[in-house]
Design an enzyme around this catalytic site. Structure first.
Site, PDB file in Angstrom:
ATOM      1  N   ASP A 335       0.844  -1.182   0.000  1.00 45.74           N
ATOM      2  CA  ASP A 335       0.000   0.000   0.000  1.00 45.74           C
ATOM      3  C   ASP A 335       0.890   1.246   0.000  1.00 45.74           C
ATOM      4  OD1 ASP A 335      -2.814   1.021   0.365  1.00 45.74           O
ATOM      5  OD2 ASP A 335      -1.859   1.977   2.091  1.00 45.74           O
ATOM      6  N   GLU A 366       1.603   0.273  -4.892  1.00 43.63           N
ATOM      7  CA  GLU A 366       1.081   1.525  -5.427  1.00 43.63           C
ATOM      8  C   GLU A 366       2.230   2.524  -5.501  1.00 43.63           C
ATOM      9  OE1 GLU A 366      -3.389   2.184  -3.898  1.00 43.63           O
ATOM     10  OE2 GLU A 366      -1.914   2.217  -2.309  1.00 43.63           O
TER      11      GLU A 366
END
Ligand code: CA
Length: 686
Positions: A335, A366
């Site tokens: 994340d 990400e």
């Protein structure tokens, strides 16, 4: 107490670095029949007391033990007993104040993670765990993003009542729609779909759901409390620390045995609260602070973990290795990876490669952050623009492909190539090449789009994820006047388009059955009634599901698209572009063996008209069109009048010479058997 900035200055001093960086990997609690060892890193504490409890919450400590201070800021205590099942926390004297903290390095905890637990990990292994192995890695990674509770919550899934929303639901291999015995849901449904990897949304212990509260409480879980402990609300008994461990292992074991690899979604970039175990045991060491004293908040969640600090990097690395070793996790989705630093990501990659083989464990994330972060020193963030600095087996979610296909995820009214935007053609070609253009012709690309991608292994190709609108909702948003039939057509087009792009494939569970969240962009804490997978819908929209099935099965037979090597984009040639229409060819040969189709021709037609699709000489078969993704299972010739239907993807395959003569060849696999008798050499009529 020192200010945040004063702490930061202290931790950055050569004196601190010389005296307090601990090298060994034995922090936390090790608990076996040989004894139980407690070790906590707290360089600034004046004293630490270990408190032991019989319960995971409530009750008084039955023992208070003074910890012994060792070198490098480590405090320790050893018992000759196996203290499995004993709960504990620490009382620290720090800067003249008394602080109570659980163990940031804990492997087990009580309800809601407020108290840690000593656990003899061997005793948590489910039956047969020693034989648990991930299935062999296939030719392609097709990743299916799932939330534990969303998976089995809805009664239509036919899961046993007591397992709904739990890890245990994954151990039910044969569920059907309302238990009708006919229409598979859950695991069997996913097997039929053909995905290879299941990505579990946060399943470490997070803070936003009360584990002692109502079962209907819901959150995605991007709010870590105990990084090395499974979330309790997914277990059948969060009050007993060993249960969640065993049940999570059972989930992974079941997924492995059913043919899936398991990816864990990890959120090392921030913690649920700044008042964390990190902060209580080593104030401000694990967090970033700007030079003017402001608390860094690049996560938009209140704090940023300082991945570049030695003990923090060590923590994250060891946590990843723990999940692979103890839980047999096969990959990690980071994340907000853009908040972590390039050195740490490459170091994690190297350590995983050394232990398990090059690229064996997937690693991607990400490549962005929500805002600026106060990364220290010369550390370089693992942002999109720095993809060239990352190992070729560290992947990034490709927002450029996502947005080029169906429009910006953030600007919800803005369309992409399939739903009417002009001028997206070049970006779609770049998407097909996983942003690794051989010629490096960047004209027309946005300045912030991917550059310097080393290989398709660095690119996660996708159009939907848990964040932002579902694909179906986005199509509705951008084309409010269209009917369901057109949206279905565009959904099929989106799927066929991204599944003919290089890179690894990823999609949100339910994308294949037109999953909707009623237009909601960010459903992180919306009711489970909105977030749950609706298995009725999976059967109501069966034709769309079958279209995805056919595409996935076809994709795994196309080495020209699955190729992850640095020169894969050179396979894509004869690119032709006009408004709303793109065609290209793909060299589909493989070193692994001869293919049924040595060459592919792929046509993306986003116009509302039929477009002629002229193929080069040779015998070309239609593998997939806008309606049917299983045409490749029987052979239909493409003739010179072939047209790509409006708003569709057409995939052709040139029959390799050796197959034509009917001789067997490696690599054609199932196709050979199927076509040997059933082949109808008819012409494709349009
Ligand atoms: Ca929790």
């Amino acid at each position: 107490m020192k200010t945040a900035l004063e702490w930061k200055t202290y931790y950055s001093s050569p004196e601190f670095r010389e005296h307090y960086i601990y090298e060994k990997n034995d922090l936390g609690v090790s608990c076996t029949d040989s004894g139980t060892s407690f070790k906590l890193w707290s360089p600034s504490a004046d004293s630490i007391t270990l408190n032991l409890y019989h319960e995971g919450n409530g009750g008084e400590a039955y023992a208070h033990i003074s910890m012994e201070k060792q070198d490098k800021g480590v405090w320790s205590w050893f018992s000759h007993d196996n203290l499995n099942g004993v709960y504990y926390d620490y009382t620290l004297m720090l800067e003249g104040e008394e602080v109570r903290s659980a163990d940031p390095y804990a492997y087990a905890c009580g309800v809601n993670g407020r108290r840690s637990m000593a656990v003899d990990l061997k005793r948590t292994d489910p039956e047969g765990w020693e034989n648990d192995r991930a299935p062999e890695k296939g030719t392609e990674q097709i990743i299916y993003e799932l939330h534990v509770k969303e998976f089995s919550w809805d009664p239509s899934g036919g899961f046993p009542e007591q397992y709904r929303g739990k890890y245990k639901a994954f151990t039910c291999p044969d569920t059907t729609l309302f238990g009708d015995g006919i229409h598979p849901t859950g695991i069997r449904y996913m097997k039929d779909l053909g995905v290879t990897h299941v990505q579990i949304m946060p399943a470490y212990d997070y803070g936003s759901v009360n584990e002692a509260g109502k079962d209907t409480e819901f959150n995605w879980g991007y709010d870590p409390v105990n990084y090395n402990v499974p979330e309790g609300s997914y277990s059948t008994d969060p009050a007993h620390g060993e249960v969640r461990i065993r049940e999570m292992k059972e989930m992974i074991q079941a997924l492995h045995s059913q043919g899936f690899r398991v990816i864990m979604d990890v959120v090392y970039n921030h913690t649920y609260s700044l008042d964390s175990w990190f902060q209580r045991t080593a104030p401000w060491y694990f967090y970033r602070v700007f030079d003017d004293g402001r608390i860094s908040n690049g996560s938009a969640c209140g704090n940023d973990v300082a991945s570049e600090r030695e003990m923090c990097a060590k923590y994250i690395l060891e946590s990843v290795l723990y999940w692979t070793e103890e839980y047999h996790i096969d990959g990690f989705r980071f994340d907000l990876m853009g908040l972590l630093d390039v050195d740490l990501m490459n170091r994690i990659r190297r350590e995983l490669d050394v232990r398990y083989g090059k690229g064996e464990k997937l690693l991607f994330g990400e490549p962005w952050s929500a805002a600026d972060t106060a990364m220290e020193g010369r550390a370089v963030p693992a942002l999109k623009k720095n993809i060239g600095l990352l190992d070729e087996n560290i992947g990034m979610f490709c927002d450029d492909t996502r947005d080029a296909v169906k429009g910006s995820a953030l600007k919800i009214k803005r369309p992409g190539f399939i739903n009417g935007a002009a001028g997206k053609e070049k970006d779609i070609v770049r998407s097909a090449q996983a942003w690794c253009e051989p010629e490096r012709e960047r004209t027309g690309a946005d300045s912030d789009s991917f550059t310097g991608v080393r290989a398709p292994s660095q690119v996660i190709t996708y159009v939907s994820a848990h964040d932002n609108q579902t694909l179906w909702d986005k199509l509705a948003e951008t084309l409010p006047e269209t009917d369901a039939a057109e949206r279905m057509r565009l959904n099929r087009m989106a799927a066929a388009l991204y599944m003919t792009c290089q890179g690894s494939l990823f999609f949100l569970s339910g994308e294949e059955f037109a999953r909707t969240k009623n237009g909601l962009e960010d459903s992180f804490n919306a009711p489970i009634a909105l977030n749950r997978l609706d298995w009725k819908q999976a059967w109501e929209n069966r034709p769309l599901v079958e279209y995805y099935q056919g595409l996935i099965a076809l994709r795994t037979r196309l080495p020209g698209l699955c190729d992850k090597s640095a020169r894969a984009s050179e396979r894509i040639t004869n690119i032709e572009i006009s408004e709303g229409l793109i065609s290209f060819e793909v060299d589909n040969r493989s070193e692994a063996g001869e293919q049924k189709w040595d060459r592919l021709k792929i046509i993306y037609n986003s116009t509302r008209e039929y477009r002629r699709a002229v193929a080069a000489t040779g015998r070309w078969a239609v593998l997939c069109d806008g309606e049917n993704s299983r045409l490749w299972t029987s052979v239909k010739y493409a003739d010179s009048d072939l047209h790509a239907a409006p708003q569709s993807v057409l995939i052709l395959g040139r029959l390799a010479d050796k197959i034509e003569g009917g001789t067997g060849s490696a690599g054609a696999g199932v196709m050979e058997e199927e076509t040997a008798e059933n082949e109808t050499w008819e012409k494709q009529a349009v």
